[in-house]
Design a protein around this motif. Sequence first.
Motif, PDB file in Angstrom:
ATOM      1  N   LEU A 484       0.829  -1.196   0.000  1.00  0.00           N
ATOM      2  CA  LEU A 484       0.000   0.000   0.000  1.00  0.00           C
ATOM      3  C   LEU A 484       0.870   1.255   0.000  1.00  0.00           C
ATOM      4  O   LEU A 484       1.891   1.324   0.687  1.00  0.00           O
ATOM      5  N   PHE A 485       0.461   2.248  -0.795  1.00  0.00           N
ATOM      6  CA  PHE A 485       1.106   3.554  -0.837  1.00  0.00           C
ATOM      7  C   PHE A 485       0.081   4.604  -0.417  1.00  0.00           C
ATOM      8  O   PHE A 485      -1.114   4.456  -0.678  1.00  0.00           O
ATOM      9  N   SER A 486       0.555   5.688   0.197  1.00  0.00           N
ATOM     10  CA  SER A 486      -0.387   6.716   0.615  1.00  0.00           C
ATOM     11  C   SER A 486       0.343   8.002   0.974  1.00  0.00           C
ATOM     12  O   SER A 486       1.573   8.092   0.888  1.00  0.00           O
ATOM     13  N   THR A 487      -0.442   8.994   1.401  1.00  0.00           N
ATOM     14  CA  THR A 487       0.054  10.273   1.889  1.00  0.00           C
ATOM     15  C   THR A 487      -0.368  10.445   3.344  1.00  0.00           C
ATOM     16  O   THR A 487      -1.247   9.731   3.841  1.00  0.00           O
ATOM     17  N   THR A 488       0.221  11.429   4.003  1.00  0.00           N
ATOM     18  CA  THR A 488      -0.162  11.684   5.396  1.00  0.00           C
ATOM     19  C   THR A 488      -1.630  12.090   5.493  1.00  0.00           C
ATOM     20  O   THR A 488      -2.344  11.643   6.401  1.00  0.00           O
ATOM     21  N   ASN A 489      -2.097  12.924   4.579  1.00  0.00           N
ATOM     22  CA  ASN A 489      -3.474  13.405   4.662  1.00  0.00           C
ATOM     23  C   ASN A 489      -4.471  12.265   4.477  1.00  0.00           C
ATOM     24  O   ASN A 489      -5.475  12.178   5.204  1.00  0.00           O
ATOM     25  N   ASP A 490      -4.218  11.382   3.525  1.00  0.00           N
ATOM     26  CA  ASP A 490      -5.115  10.239   3.323  1.00  0.00           C
ATOM     27  C   ASP A 490      -5.173   9.361   4.567  1.00  0.00           C
ATOM     28  O   ASP A 490      -6.247   8.905   4.981  1.00  0.00           O
ATOM     29  N   LEU A 491      -4.017   9.100   5.158  1.00  0.00           N
ATOM     30  CA  LEU A 491      -3.991   8.259   6.351  1.00  0.00           C
ATOM     31  C   LEU A 491      -4.704   8.944   7.521  1.00  0.00           C
ATOM     32  O   LEU A 491      -5.358   8.281   8.329  1.00  0.00           O
ATOM     33  N   ALA A 492      -4.586  10.253   7.595  1.00  0.00           N
ATOM     34  CA  ALA A 492      -5.292  10.988   8.643  1.00  0.00           C
ATOM     35  C   ALA A 492      -6.800  10.810   8.505  1.00  0.00           C
ATOM     36  O   ALA A 492      -7.513  10.640   9.495  1.00  0.00           O
ATOM     37  N   ILE A 493      -7.293  10.843   7.278  1.00  0.00           N
ATOM     38  CA  ILE A 493      -8.721  10.633   7.033  1.00  0.00           C
ATOM     39  C   ILE A 493      -9.143   9.242   7.493  1.00  0.00           C
ATOM     40  O   ILE A 493     -10.141   9.069   8.212  1.00  0.00           O
ATOM     41  N   LEU A 494      -8.387   8.231   7.083  1.00  0.00           N
ATOM     42  CA  LEU A 494      -8.734   6.848   7.410  1.00  0.00           C
ATOM     43  C   LEU A 494      -8.755   6.613   8.917  1.00  0.00           C
ATOM     44  O   LEU A 494      -9.707   6.022   9.455  1.00  0.00           O
ATOM     45  N   PHE A 495      -7.721   7.102   9.603  1.00  0.00           N
ATOM     46  CA  PHE A 495      -7.634   6.802  11.029  1.00  0.00           C
ATOM     47  C   PHE A 495      -8.442   7.769  11.887  1.00  0.00           C
ATOM     48  O   PHE A 495      -8.747   7.453  13.042  1.00  0.00           O
ATOM     49  N   GLN A 496      -8.830   8.918  11.331  1.00  0.00           N
ATOM     50  CA  GLN A 496      -9.815   9.735  12.037  1.00  0.00           C
ATOM     51  C   GLN A 496     -11.156   9.027  12.029  1.00  0.00           C
ATOM     52  O   GLN A 496     -11.907   9.085  13.012  1.00  0.00           O
ATOM     53  N   MET A 497     -11.468   8.339  10.938  1.00  0.00           N
ATOM     54  CA  MET A 497     -12.682   7.532  10.896  1.00  0.00           C
ATOM     55  C   MET A 497     -12.655   6.463  11.990  1.00  0.00           C
ATOM     56  O   MET A 497     -13.650   6.250  12.700  1.00  0.00           O
ATOM     57  N   ILE A 498     -11.512   5.816  12.161  1.00  0.00           N
ATOM     58  CA  ILE A 498     -11.387   4.811  13.219  1.00  0.00           C
ATOM     59  C   ILE A 498     -11.501   5.458  14.593  1.00  0.00           C
ATOM     60  O   ILE A 498     -12.191   4.948  15.489  1.00  0.00           O
ATOM     61  N   LEU A 499     -10.848   6.615  14.764  1.00  0.00           N
ATOM     62  CA  LEU A 499     -10.907   7.323  16.043  1.00  0.00           C
ATOM     63  C   LEU A 499     -12.329   7.815  16.333  1.00  0.00           C
ATOM     64  O   LEU A 499     -12.733   7.930  17.488  1.00  0.00           O
ATOM     65  N   ALA A 508     -21.357   5.744   8.123  1.00  0.00           N
ATOM     66  CA  ALA A 508     -20.843   4.765   9.087  1.00  0.00           C
ATOM     67  C   ALA A 508     -20.135   3.644   8.334  1.00  0.00           C
ATOM     68  O   ALA A 508     -20.720   3.015   7.452  1.00  0.00           O
ATOM     69  N   TYR A 509     -18.883   3.406   8.712  1.00  0.00           N
ATOM     70  CA  TYR A 509     -18.087   2.349   8.084  1.00  0.00           C
ATOM     71  C   TYR A 509     -17.971   1.117   8.983  1.00  0.00           C
ATOM     72  O   TYR A 509     -17.871  -0.005   8.489  1.00  0.00           O
ATOM     73  N   PHE A 510     -17.963   1.333  10.289  1.00  0.00           N
ATOM     74  CA  PHE A 510     -17.852   0.233  11.246  1.00  0.00           C
ATOM     75  C   PHE A 510     -18.723   0.522  12.461  1.00  0.00           C
ATOM     76  O   PHE A 510     -19.051   1.680  12.758  1.00  0.00           O
ATOM     77  N   LYS A 511     -19.055  -0.534  13.186  1.00  0.00           N
ATOM     78  CA  LYS A 511     -19.680  -0.384  14.490  1.00  0.00           C
ATOM     79  C   LYS A 511     -18.589  -0.041  15.515  1.00  0.00           C
ATOM     80  O   LYS A 511     -17.473  -0.562  15.433  1.00  0.00           O
ATOM     81  N   PRO A 512     -18.892   0.802  16.480  1.00  0.00           N
ATOM     82  CA  PRO A 512     -17.899   1.110  17.518  1.00  0.00           C
ATOM     83  C   PRO A 512     -17.370  -0.134  18.222  1.00  0.00           C
ATOM     84  O   PRO A 512     -16.187  -0.205  18.561  1.00  0.00           O
ATOM     85  N   SER A 513     -18.221  -1.121  18.418  1.00  0.00           N
ATOM     86  CA  SER A 513     -17.800  -2.342  19.112  1.00  0.00           C
ATOM     87  C   SER A 513     -16.746  -3.105  18.315  1.00  0.00           C
ATOM     88  O   SER A 513     -15.845  -3.735  18.893  1.00  0.00           O
ATOM     89  N   THR A 514     -16.837  -3.059  16.985  1.00  0.00           N
ATOM     90  CA  THR A 514     -15.847  -3.731  16.143  1.00  0.00           C
ATOM     91  C   THR A 514     -14.485  -3.068  16.290  1.00  0.00           C
ATOM     92  O   THR A 514     -13.464  -3.745  16.443  1.00  0.00           O
ATOM     93  N   ILE A 515     -14.468  -1.752  16.242  1.00  0.00           N
ATOM     94  CA  ILE A 515     -13.202  -1.023  16.390  1.00  0.00           C
ATOM     95  C   ILE A 515     -12.612  -1.265  17.774  1.00  0.00           C
ATOM     96  O   ILE A 515     -11.405  -1.483  17.913  1.00  0.00           O
ATOM     97  N   GLN A 516     -13.444  -1.238  18.778  1.00  0.00           N
ATOM     98  CA  GLN A 516     -12.967  -1.475  20.140  1.00  0.00           C
ATOM     99  C   GLN A 516     -12.329  -2.857  20.253  1.00  0.00           C
ATOM    100  O   GLN A 516     -11.261  -3.016  20.863  1.00  0.00           O
ATOM    101  N   MET A 517     -12.944  -3.864  19.653  1.00  0.00           N
ATOM    102  CA  MET A 517     -12.420  -5.226  19.752  1.00  0.00           C
ATOM    103  C   MET A 517     -11.097  -5.383  19.018  1.00  0.00           C
ATOM    104  O   MET A 517     -10.146  -5.966  19.530  1.00  0.00           O
ATOM    105  N   PHE A 518     -10.990  -4.842  17.814  1.00  0.00           N
ATOM    106  CA  PHE A 518      -9.785  -5.040  17.019  1.00  0.00           C
ATOM    107  C   PHE A 518      -8.604  -4.207  17.525  1.00  0.00           C
ATOM    108  O   PHE A 518      -7.462  -4.627  17.379  1.00  0.00           O
ATOM    109  N   THR A 519      -8.866  -3.047  18.098  1.00  0.00           N
ATOM    110  CA  THR A 519      -7.763  -2.170  18.514  1.00  0.00           C
ATOM    111  C   THR A 519      -7.339  -2.382  19.962  1.00  0.00           C
ATOM    112  O   THR A 519      -6.284  -1.899  20.371  1.00  0.00           O
TER     113      THR A 519
END
Length: 610
Positions: A484-499, A508-519
């Motif tokens: 995978l290739f990316s930029t800082t801004n793209d990664l910020a978008i992706l992980f702000q979604m997770i945060l 909505a991309y994920f349920k909060p419970s899913t993120i809590q379990m995986f992280t």
Amino acid sequence: MRFKSFHSYLFITLPILILFITLTSFGFSCHRAQIDSLQDMKAASSTTVLLNNTGLVIPLLNLENNRIASVNMGSAHAEVFDSIANKYTTVDPFVSKSYTLNAVTHPLTSRLKAYKTILVLVNDEAVNDNKTRLFLQDLQKSKQLIVVFFGNAINLGRLDSIHAPVIWSSHNSAAAANFTAQLIFGGASSTAKLSSTSSAHYKLGDGYQTSVMRLSYTIPEELGIKSTNLEKPIDEIMFPAIAQHVTPGAVIMVVKDGKVIFDKAYGSHTYDKTTATRIDDIFDLASITKIAATTMATMRLYEQNKINLDSSMAYYLPIAKGTNKGGIQVKDLMLHQAGLIPFIPFQNYIKLGEHSVDSSIFFPLKVADNYYIRPNFYQDVMLPKMISSAVRPKGRYVYSDLSMYFMKEIIERQTDERMDQYVNEQFYLPLGMKYTGFNPRKRFDQINIVPTENDKYFRHTLVNGYVHDQGAALAGGVAGHAGLFSTTNDLAILFQMILNEGTYGGKAYFKPSTIQMFTSKYSDISRRGLGFDRWDPDPANRYPSELASAQTYGHTGFTGTCVWVDPKSKLIFIFLSNRVYDQSANKLSSLRIRPRILDVIYKAISKAER
């Protein structure tokens, strides 16, 4: 237009005392300038009014199905507007300096046919021109039009015939251009109302309110953090690091409370310094692929009940049946505790006559410039070797790339789609991530991609836009552990979604419970989450920072990259570099460059909170 903050060594030949005074004075004036900039933004936000938003067009949603153009018809700060807008998605700029007698034959009309949404920037002169108004009226018939008017409120009445959203700002300034671009995409909220009546259509008290739903772009001072407490100490780490050939260049981004407060490029693409690093340069992420692609796909399929973490490899992969891999559970692959060996040097198994410097039907797969491999090398050689490799007793943590090779196979069987296509459709495009993906040379100019390595042992060429990892390259550039290739801004978008617990841009991309379990910490024998690396409880390791909370998760990459998310501080730290470019010693780790920078960030936040 590309922007990057600039800070250089000042007066390096002057005596130390003069240098100290100069830098101290510079820091004070820089902080003063940031305060002034913040005041300008606040003034713009408090007087910018959103009108005609009955259809809730703003903030814009569904970016993946929306081709957007920006047309400047009088703004002196369109470059600022376009630069900010392009942080959210691709927005193509146009300039109209002349008007025609007939709006239908306006020179831009035919060029805008391919676009769904048109953002038009106008000033007083433009809205007082009947030909401009005819052009806008024509656009709103077939396009999703948004008019951004910088000018006198008395001229709002000139836009009475426009039923599309109108954003009005009395400030024709860089701050107003910045704010209105963020407002359109949900990086800023609309709260202001008209303070007077301009026409029968635009009356006292009119104005729509919106909420923030995407990243904001601001300065540290908005959060009470001094810019000098971030930039100066980070510079003092990065400038010597580049001088010592730790890495030719890097880009660093800091996101706090959903706001990008630091985004700076350092150094050059290579040590010859011919191409300066830019904040939107594309980097090889290496093992960040594991969380930014493979784990994202796994989480989505887990929620859809298409992947069961307790099921075995053999359940999903027929090739694993009857082998020593058959009984391995999916969760053990994700936790790196399946007993798999760390890696296989697949490049050592290329036989004479299986590669060529030229492309042909006999050598169709491009591994790097002037290096092509025979068809089906992955299926014929790599996959069988992984399946037949040794398995050690489970119950011990051994970091293994093979686990994510297998996860990619599982994902592709469960989706009936290539993983690169799947994550692009499910995440990157709808989130507005412009640059993220595998095999970037198929989509972008080479100048936009940072060269990863001057490969002197395998491909014998400069590896630029082809994945550094040898196995991933031989697999066609798409693998579960790298590619995978990316930029800082793209990664910020992706992980702000997770945060954000799974939501971003109104979707909505994920349920909060899913993120809590995986992280969260999931293993009894390591610090790992499911796919995610995590904070290390051993204080001797200070990983990823002395000051990170126990909730912190993320990943590093061999090429000199990392993403760390700390939910307690609502913090995202992204560091992208090409540290493997021309040296084998891992100075980036031995000098603790990334942890030291993260320490600086936490200390700057702590000072602001006192």
